[in-house]
Write a protein that holds these residues in place. Structure first.
Motif, PDB file in Angstrom:
ATOM      1  N   ASP A 124       2.672  -2.318   2.793  1.00  0.00           N
ATOM      2  CA  ASP A 124       3.609  -3.161   2.046  1.00  0.00           C
ATOM      3  C   ASP A 124       2.933  -3.829   0.852  1.00  0.00           C
ATOM      4  N   ILE A 125       1.721  -4.349   1.091  1.00  0.00           N
ATOM      5  CA  ILE A 125       0.971  -4.983  -0.010  1.00  0.00           C
ATOM      6  C   ILE A 125       0.626  -3.946  -1.069  1.00  0.00           C
ATOM      7  N   LEU A 126       0.190  -2.767  -0.628  1.00  0.00           N
ATOM      8  CA  LEU A 126      -0.194  -1.714  -1.565  1.00  0.00           C
ATOM      9  C   LEU A 126       1.015  -1.250  -2.380  1.00  0.00           C
ATOM     10  N   ARG A 127       2.152  -1.049  -1.715  1.00  0.00           N
ATOM     11  CA  ARG A 127       3.356  -0.580  -2.407  1.00  0.00           C
ATOM     12  C   ARG A 127       3.809  -1.598  -3.462  1.00  0.00           C
ATOM     13  N   GLU A 128       3.793  -2.881  -3.091  1.00  0.00           N
ATOM     14  CA  GLU A 128       4.209  -3.922  -4.039  1.00  0.00           C
ATOM     15  C   GLU A 128       3.250  -3.986  -5.233  1.00  0.00           C
ATOM     16  N   TRP A 129       1.945  -3.875  -4.974  1.00  0.00           N
ATOM     17  CA  TRP A 129       0.944  -3.925  -6.054  1.00  0.00           C
ATOM     18  C   TRP A 129       1.167  -2.774  -7.028  1.00  0.00           C
ATOM     19  N   ILE A 130       1.395  -1.571  -6.502  1.00  0.00           N
ATOM     20  CA  ILE A 130       1.593  -0.400  -7.367  1.00  0.00           C
ATOM     21  C   ILE A 130       2.887  -0.530  -8.166  1.00  0.00           C
ATOM     22  N   ALA A 131       3.939  -1.009  -7.516  1.00  0.00           N
ATOM     23  CA  ALA A 131       5.223  -1.159  -8.210  1.00  0.00           C
ATOM     24  C   ALA A 131       5.097  -2.124  -9.387  1.00  0.00           C
ATOM     25  N   LYS A 132       4.441  -3.254  -9.176  1.00  0.00           N
ATOM     26  CA  LYS A 132       4.294  -4.246 -10.249  1.00  0.00           C
ATOM     27  C   LYS A 132       3.355  -3.738 -11.344  1.00  0.00           C
TER      28      LYS A 132
END
Length: 604
Positions: free
Chosen positions: A474-482
């Motif tokens: 979840d943290i990785l997905r949010e970081w990549i999206a931003k």
């Protein structure tokens, strides 16, 4: 004219290893050889007066090559030379060569190459004959070299370094006392002016029985250029023996300039700082800009911090960090050192011109230790430490110490990662970035810092730390999206995906012991970006670093790696097909590298 035996020798001595030379089976006998050497010696003796300062040392250098009769002829000649007609430089060369020979052979009497003592006794008589019979001229060699040759040295096999050092010290002390006895203070001045190391004369005088008698000479010479080395070394040795006594010698009626020159010879202490604080501004500046003995012996942390603060205040941050760096090594000192002071020193080093004459690389270790201290014990806000780490990013190259706060900022703040990419890439959407009012040099240094930081980053978003083998999806997905959102707004999505891929190539292994981690695999399958996948491939290949192999191994290492990546790709094919393609791309690259290594072997 060369003698007949020498000419005959030269005629039949021809090159041996040339295909074009005629075969000559002539044999050179020992008799021929010594006749040839004898002819050379005869010629040198005939012509010796033309360059006596070089030819006599040459003869002595090769003395062991001559037969007994030739050696006798040379020694006889040395006794017969009209010494008064030899110029001073030539005479000094001969004396130095004789000292060198006598010292070396008597120091190692048990060696096969060592000359017999009767021969050395003869050469010592020659040496005595060539002396000036003047206590200054005959002893100044002791002060022309820190390890002078002594004609009667201690034997190295039976004695250690300390005994040799004591012998030289005794001879030096005896020499300055004899000079003073014959010529007084004027003789000491002449000795210091005629030798190569006048500071050594001052040090020895301070250790000798004439110390009190020449003390005033040293004090008067403090501000003179001619005898300054003598004076500073005399006072430094005096302070080394009794620092408090040396400080008491300061006369309140001295000028500020003289006080400073005197204090610069003394190891720094609370008393020295107290005296300096009472000087006028010019005196303070002169002292703190020139002080060299600034390291505090022992654990006087408050004094060390005060000295560092003074040096910083007078524009010497590099010297300041060096003066206090020894305290970083003991953990018990950490709570007592003023961390704000260390931070201020580091900022000054990074932001102000270097006017100290020190190369930054010469105190690289001290700076890194200071940064490590600030990271571990500093009372700083995170942004303050980040600024310090950014200033010194180049120093982290190939070091165990890492810019940990910057690394965490990249991991935790996608906007910061986006900014890093913006600084080193161009837009691809036909728009233009806002113009920055900074020089090209600053832009270049900033870009180098970006590359250094992205290379130093060793954890990815979703990891707690380097030891953590799990990655929170979840943290990785949010970081990549931003990150991708910010990159797209700034016209850099394609190149940005490559940088993201490079970054995530540092992913840990997955649960199945296959790279990359399961969370990264899911991202690959989700965003379906060829640029991102190319970045992963490039990043993984670049992470390998240098390799070592046997001379004829060829590409064996690369073949094994390719095989392993193909096996991993097959294992992931059904669930993570795009990830499997990434692994196959890496495998194909290693196959190419293997062919190049094999070709190198075939061509060698």
């Amino acid at each position: 004219m060369v003698s007949k035996p020498a000419l005959e020798f030269l005629l039949f001595y021809k090159p041996k290893y040339r295909e074009w030379q005629n075969v000559d089976n002539s044999q050179i006998t020992n008799k021929d050889y010594f006749n040839y050497i004898g002819a050379i010696v005869d010629l040198i003796l005939v012509e010796i007066n033309n360059d006596i300062g070089n030819r006599i040392p040459d003869l002595l250098d090769n003395f062991s090559s001559y037969n007994v009769e030739q050696q006798k002829n040379i020694i006889s000649y040395l006794f017969e030379v009209k010494i008064n007609l030899i110029d001073i430089d030539s005479r000094d060369k001969i004396l130095e060569k004789l000292r060198e020979i006598l010292s070396r052979h008597r120091e190692f009497p048990e060696e096969d190459w060592s000359w017999p003592e009767p021969l050395l006794d003869q050469l010592e008589k020659v040496y005595s004959l060539y002396l000036y019979n003047d206590v200054i001229e005959d002893n100044k060699y002791l002060f022309n070299d820190y390890w002078p040759n002594i004609i009667n040295p201690v034997e190295s096999y039976r004695n250690d370094y300390d005994i040799k050092e004591k012998l030289i010290l005794q001879k030096r002390i005896s020499s300055v006392e004899n000079v003073y006895e014959k010529y007084g203070v004027d003789g000491i001045v002449k000795l210091s002016e005629s030798c190569l190391y006048p500071g050594l004369v001052g040090e020895i005088c301070s250790k000798s029985a004439i110390s009190d008698l020449v003390q005033q000479l040293a004090l008067d010479a403090l501000e003179e250029k001619s005898n300054n080395e003598f004076a500073t070394s005399f006072i430094s040795e005096l302070a080394r023996q009794d620092n408090d006594m040396a400080i008491e010698l300061i006369d309140k009626n001295w000028s500020s300039n003289k006080k400073v020159h005197y204090l610069l010879c003394i190891p720094i202490s609370e008393k020295v700082i107290e005296i300096v604080d009472k000087l006028d501004l010019e005196g303070k500046i002169l002292f703190w800009n020139n002080v060299k003995y600034y390291r505090v012996i022992g654990d006087k942390i408050d004094l060390a911090c005060e000295i560092a603060n003074k040096l910083l205040g007078y524009g010497r941050p590099l010297t300041a960090i060096h003066s206090i760096s020894h305290l970083f090594r003991k953990r018990e000192h950490s709570s007592k050192i003023d961390s704000r002071l260390i931070g201020a020193i580091l900022v000054d080093i990074a932001t102000k011109p270097n006017n100290e004459g020190h190369l930054l690389q010469n105190i690289r270790y001290e700076i890194l230790e200071a940064i490590k201290f600030v990271q571990s014990y500093g009372d700083f806000a995170e942004n303050e430490i980040i600024i310090i780490e950014w200033f010194f990013l180049k120093m982290f190259r190939n070091e165990r110490i890492k810019p940990i706060n910057l690394i965490n900022k990249v991991k935790n703040e996608p906007s910061f990662f986006t900014q890093l990419v913006i600084w080193v890439t161009k837009r691809n959407d036909n728009k233009h970035d806002a113009v920055e009012d900074i020089s090209e040099d600053i832009k270049k240094n900033r870009a180098e810092n970006v590359y250094d930081l992205l290379k130093a980053v060793n954890i990815i978003p979703g990891q707690q730390d380097k030891k953590d083998t799990d990655v929170n999806i979840d943290i990785l997905r949010e970081w990549i999206a931003k990150s991708r959102e910010g990159l797209e707004k700034n016209g850099r999505l394609g190149i940005g995906d490559i940088y993201i891929g490079n970054y995530l190539s540092k992913s840990p292994l997955g649960d199945d012991n296959i790279w990359p981690h399961n969370s990264v695999r899911k991202i690959i399958e989700t965003i379906k970006s060829k640029d991102f996948e190319n970045g992963l491939v490039t990043g993984m290949l670049n992470s390998r670093g240098a390799t070592w192999r046997d001379l004829y191994d060829g590409g064996a290492q690369e073949v094994n790696l390719a095989k392993q990546y193909y096996e991993d790709a097959n294992a992931l094919q059904l669930i993570f097909p795009r990830t499997a393609n990434v692994l196959r791309s890496i495998a194909r690259s290693y196959e190419g590298y293997a062919k190049m290594e094999d070709q190198d072997i075939e061509l060698s």
